[in-house]
Design a protein around this motif. Structure first.
Motif, PDB file in Angstrom:
ATOM      1  N   THR A 189       6.562   3.262  -1.143  1.00  0.00           N
ATOM      2  CA  THR A 189       6.380   4.488  -1.928  1.00  0.00           C
ATOM      3  C   THR A 189       5.296   4.212  -2.954  1.00  0.00           C
ATOM      4  OG1 THR A 189       7.835   4.024  -3.813  1.00  0.00           O
ATOM      5  CG2 THR A 189       8.882   4.902  -1.818  1.00  0.00           C
ATOM      6  N   PRO A 190       4.544   5.232  -3.338  1.00  0.00           N
ATOM      7  CA  PRO A 190       3.635   5.046  -4.472  1.00  0.00           C
ATOM      8  C   PRO A 190       4.450   4.683  -5.720  1.00  0.00           C
ATOM      9  CG  PRO A 190       3.200   7.138  -3.342  1.00  0.00           C
ATOM     10  CD  PRO A 190       4.483   6.601  -2.796  1.00  0.00           C
TER      11      PRO A 190
ATOM     12  N   ILE B 100       2.087  10.063  -0.526  1.00  0.00           N
ATOM     13  CA  ILE B 100       0.957  10.461  -1.380  1.00  0.00           C
ATOM     14  C   ILE B 100       0.897  11.987  -1.443  1.00  0.00           C
ATOM     15  CG2 ILE B 100      -1.565  10.485  -1.587  1.00  0.00           C
ATOM     16  CD1 ILE B 100      -1.588   7.764  -0.124  1.00  0.00           C
TER      17      ILE B 100
ATOM     18  N   PRO C 222       0.853  -1.190   0.000  1.00  0.00           N
ATOM     19  CA  PRO C 222       0.000   0.000   0.000  1.00  0.00           C
ATOM     20  C   PRO C 222       0.889   1.240   0.000  1.00  0.00           C
ATOM     21  CG  PRO C 222       0.243  -0.820   2.224  1.00  0.00           C
ATOM     22  CD  PRO C 222       1.019  -1.765   1.342  1.00  0.00           C
ATOM     23  N   PRO C 223       0.351   2.380  -0.407  1.00  0.00           N
ATOM     24  CA  PRO C 223       1.166   3.602  -0.424  1.00  0.00           C
ATOM     25  C   PRO C 223       1.251   4.234   0.963  1.00  0.00           C
ATOM     26  CG  PRO C 223      -1.038   4.105  -1.204  1.00  0.00           C
ATOM     27  CD  PRO C 223      -1.020   2.625  -0.917  1.00  0.00           C
ATOM     28  N   ALA C 224       2.451   4.667   1.341  1.00  0.00           N
ATOM     29  CA  ALA C 224       2.610   5.405   2.598  1.00  0.00           C
ATOM     30  C   ALA C 224       1.983   6.795   2.432  1.00  0.00           C
ATOM     31  CB  ALA C 224       4.091   5.526   2.954  1.00  0.00           C
ATOM     32  N   HIS C 225       1.301   7.245   3.474  1.00  0.00           N
ATOM     33  CA  HIS C 225       0.451   8.430   3.302  1.00  0.00           C
ATOM     34  C   HIS C 225       1.210   9.732   3.061  1.00  0.00           C
ATOM     35  CE1 HIS C 225      -3.178   6.269   5.378  1.00  0.00           C
ATOM     36  NE2 HIS C 225      -2.769   5.677   4.285  1.00  0.00           N
ATOM     37  N   MET C 226       2.334   9.917   3.734  1.00  0.00           N
ATOM     38  CA  MET C 226       3.067  11.173   3.497  1.00  0.00           C
ATOM     39  C   MET C 226       3.581  11.244   2.064  1.00  0.00           C
ATOM     40  SD  MET C 226       3.148  13.669   5.559  1.00  0.00           S
ATOM     41  CE  MET C 226       4.591  14.674   5.176  1.00  0.00           C
TER      42      MET C 226
ATOM     43  N   VAL D 195       8.626   7.561   8.236  1.00  0.00           N
ATOM     44  CA  VAL D 195       8.541   6.277   8.942  1.00  0.00           C
ATOM     45  C   VAL D 195       9.808   6.017   9.753  1.00  0.00           C
ATOM     46  CG1 VAL D 195       8.247   3.778   8.632  1.00  0.00           C
ATOM     47  CG2 VAL D 195       7.001   5.394   7.157  1.00  0.00           C
TER      48      VAL D 195
ATOM     49  N   SER E 153      10.492  10.913   1.386  1.00  0.00           N
ATOM     50  CA  SER E 153       9.273  11.075   2.186  1.00  0.00           C
ATOM     51  C   SER E 153       9.015   9.875   3.077  1.00  0.00           C
ATOM     52  CB  SER E 153       8.064  11.301   1.268  1.00  0.00           C
ATOM     53  OG  SER E 153       8.207  12.519   0.580  1.00  0.00           O
TER      54      SER E 153
END
Lengths: 492, 492
Positions: A310-311, A99, A93-97, A372, A367
């Motif tokens: 990462t995305p 995104i 899944p993509p880490a939110h920051m 993280v 990021s």
């Protein structure tokens, strides 16, 4: 100067802010609700047709209309990797920051091919961080962020070929393959197909690959490898590269990299490690020893868009000797060269690979690692690996489940073996395939599948940072439930 | 289930919204103020060190701190392509709606390698739109979004080689180059260096390329080409690909594509058109005729991240016969294959190229075309080309300026020729180089440079959607001002 916000490519600052807050809201709702959606929703036929058959817009469409379209037709039908129960392939899944910061990257839209914008320095920082995470820090080492494992492996194998050709006095960039050394690459049968695609694209043909058998842990058979190398050398061929797996995508197997490094040293062969899935597994203290020897590789392929969340897209190739990678790829022209710029020892990023224009992948790496932190990732990776080990233990202790590969990292390979089908391989394969189809269509968790020695295999990769014990329990429950139902349905 | 927002990769929905609005604000301010910044700001030494020397974070850093860092150290030091006066290389500013929708793409983070999420259907729509824009719509045609022109050209040339090998009964994927046909590719000397990089990487060597001279308009010399092909065929070599330029990056020259198509038809050679910079120029009614024959190409490389102003990265390869591209690249494995999924006639995207995991580039294409519309882009492209033509006219009429290539699309190549340096090529080269260095360092507009027949060339690409007459006037003013100052400074 005319109003530069009046052009159709632009939004006025007020519009940008207003639409921006809508976009954030749509994204936030998606991240909140993804767990309530089917794990891998398939767009209904009318949505599919909506997406497919949009007429090419003659005049621009209103932004509000566009966002409504995406909210309705795109966001609900994503791939499922945002869901904690997603265990398919190697997709995080993509880490939110990341995104959020991706938007800043898009706003400055820096071409990261070269030059000295801030992005260049941030990329060098990101490469240094990745090298440190992997303990791959010899003085001439360097790296390049690329689109993923396929490109990273291609870059590395090209460098390996270049190095071997140069040593043989063959100008591969000028002369190509024909008339040059008869190069051979070695890799286990469990190696990812992108290695084959790279070798094919490089004009070497599949015949240049020796696929070696594996031991019972799906690691490359070292004796067979030594024998093959000796035969090839005897027959006048030139072993130029051994690919070691730092976590096969199939089962997570980590080849004996230290032994491969010894063999490479002995014969002056390039050691490339494909760590696209597993290289960051070295951060798990329980597994770190498995990766001994990775620091001796001539190159490593790895994917921040896998375990670092990462995305898409963000892959990376690291090389021990940056000069070889640069000499392999660098091609300056008067058009490209920026006059009057002080170039330093590292040169421009585009000199290390195929892409000239390059997207700002370094921002993604910066990021996720900034937000993280190393210890955050260490916790995640260790927890996922531990859950996989626990699942494998449970499978081994269960009469109706069979473990098909020893657990190494986050992947568990197993199948459902009801007593009635004991040793009936054909029906076991059919049953387990049906179980996976059912699970993927309507299950609460989503594994993918593979084949191991002819056996259809349920393959669960515990790879979502928020996956927990309940997801693993659900997997077992659903496998048994669907397996039981399918057995009942098939009773004559 | 544990709180999935408590993991370090996540932000709580409230945090995401709060930080999201900060990100939008930072981006909006950047887009508002980019025109007030130096056109290509170089980070001061302390910022560079800040970026380079950040320690690898052991523990996560606060999001607020991260955004402050980016606002201070990244955003002010972008590459300059957001500024209307930026005329370097072929780098456009980002369209604003695509900046925003990229965030939605990152939030769903769909791997666009295959399967049937909404992204797959949107990519097929985007490909259809691009084909329609270019008038390249034969029934078996298809395309793939890739990272840029370098990858698009590589994909296409690989397909060309595959097609020629198959026709010759040579299994290139299995056997590679050695022992197979002696392939030759033809392209003008003005062709972009990425073609050479592709041919090298493919193991063919630069020797497989015949660089043809050009006519006075920098288009491939057709007679020389015919002669070279005849010689190669006579000598037993196999012409497999002609690369036609639909807008060279150097001068914008468009080769005579119809004549190339005739030659290719006659000899059964693959016609590849490199339209990375210029293919969308066909939308300008004044130029459309130049592109006659592009619709007969076997493949086209083009870059939405250039004239369509998508943020990086977004390139595209189109092929007339999708089966060839797929047969060249497709490599399925039990791991990759999704069981039980109905595949349709087009198969999975990853079968058409090198990348298996793929980022969601289609969203960028959809966003810019939906928001700007065909007519919006037609206006932009036509206006830019017209400004370039006007600038070229002005240069031709000026005694102290010399036009170095006929204007075709948005690029103008010229130099400053003060009477005192008449015909002194060496000093003219030095002077014009100094002018470009000055302009890039402190000018109000930002051209790049190239060489044409040994002459150092100021190369201005009018490529920002908001560039207007004032930017062109500024370019001329600044060239004369710096040129004059440099002449004075050099007076003994």
């Amino acid at each position: 100067m005319s109003d530069r916000f009046s052009y159709p490519q632009a939004l006025s600052p007020e519009e940008f802010r207003r639409l921006g807050s809508q976009v954030i809201e749509i994204a936030a709702r998606h991240l909140e609700t993804v767990v309530e959606l089917p794990i891998r929703p398939v767009p209904p036929e009318e949505v599919k047709q909506q997406l497919l058959e949009q007429p090419l817009p003659r005049e621009g469409r209103s932004p509000a209309d566009m966002l409504a379209f995406l909210e309705q037709n795109l966001m609900p039908y994503a791939r499922g990797n945002g869901h904690p129960g997603y265990m398919g392939w190697v997709i995080s899944p993509p880490a939110h920051m990341a995104i959020l910061t991706d938007l800043l990257g898009a706003a400055i839209d820096t071409n990261c091919g070269g030059g000295h914008p801030a992005a260049t320095w941030l990329e060098r920082c990101a490469i240094r961080w990745i090298k440190a995470l992997l303990g791959y820090e010899s003085p001439d080492s360097h790296g390049l962020l690329v689109s993923g494992g396929s490109m990273a492996n291609l870059n590395a194998i090209a460098a390996a070929r270049y190095a071997a050709a140069r040593r043989a006095g063959w100008d591969i960039r000028q002369q190509g393959m024909c008339g040059g050394p008869d190069f051979v690459l070695y890799a286990s049968r469990e190696t990812h197909s992108c290695i084959t695609k790279a070798v094919e694209l490089m004009g070497m043909g599949q015949k240049a690959i020796r696929f070696m058998d594996t031991d019972e842990q799906y690691r490359i058979d070292l004796d067979a490898l030594e024998t093959a190398i000796a035969e090839d050398i005897r027959d006048g061929r030139v072993p130029f590269c051994i690919v070691g797996n730092a976590g096969t995508a199939n089962t997570g197997a980590v080849d004996n990299l230290a032994a491969l490094a010894d063999i490479c040293e002995k014969h002056d062969i390039w050691l490339h490690v494909d760590g696209s899935y597993g290289a960051f597994g070295v951060m798990d203290p329980r597994c770190a020893d498995l990766f001994a020897g990775m620091d001796r590789a001539d190159s490593i392929a790895l994917d921040p868009h896998k375990w670092l969340s990462t995305p898409f897209d963000c892959g990376c190739v690291l090389v021990r000797d940056r000069h070889i990678l640069r000499d392999c790829f660098s091609l300056m022209s008067p058009l490209i060269r920026q006059v009057g710029m002080d170039t330093d020892d590292l040169g421009a990023q585009h000199e290390y690979g195929l892409e000239l224009s390059r997207s700002f992948r370094a921002l993604k790496v910066w990021s996720v690692l900034s937000h993280v932190g190393v210890e955050g990732f260490r916790d995640t990776i260790s927890r996922q690996n531990a859950m996989a080990a626990d699942l494998a233990d449970y499978v081994e202790q269960s009469d109706d489940l069979e473990l098909l590969a020893p657990p190494v990292l986050s992947v568990v390979c197993f199948r459902y073996v009801p007593p009635a089908l004991h040793a009936d391989e054909e029906r076991l394969n059919a049953l387990n395939k049906d179980i996976v189809v059912k699970l993927q269509a309507e299950g609460r968790v989503y594994p993918s599948s593979t084949e191991l020695e002819g056996r259809f295999t349920i393959r669960a990769n515990i790879f979502h940072y928020a996956a927990d014990r309940s997801d693993v329990d659900t997997l077992i429950e659903d496998v048994r439930r669907y397996g039981g139902e399918l057995m009942q349905g098939s009773t004559p």
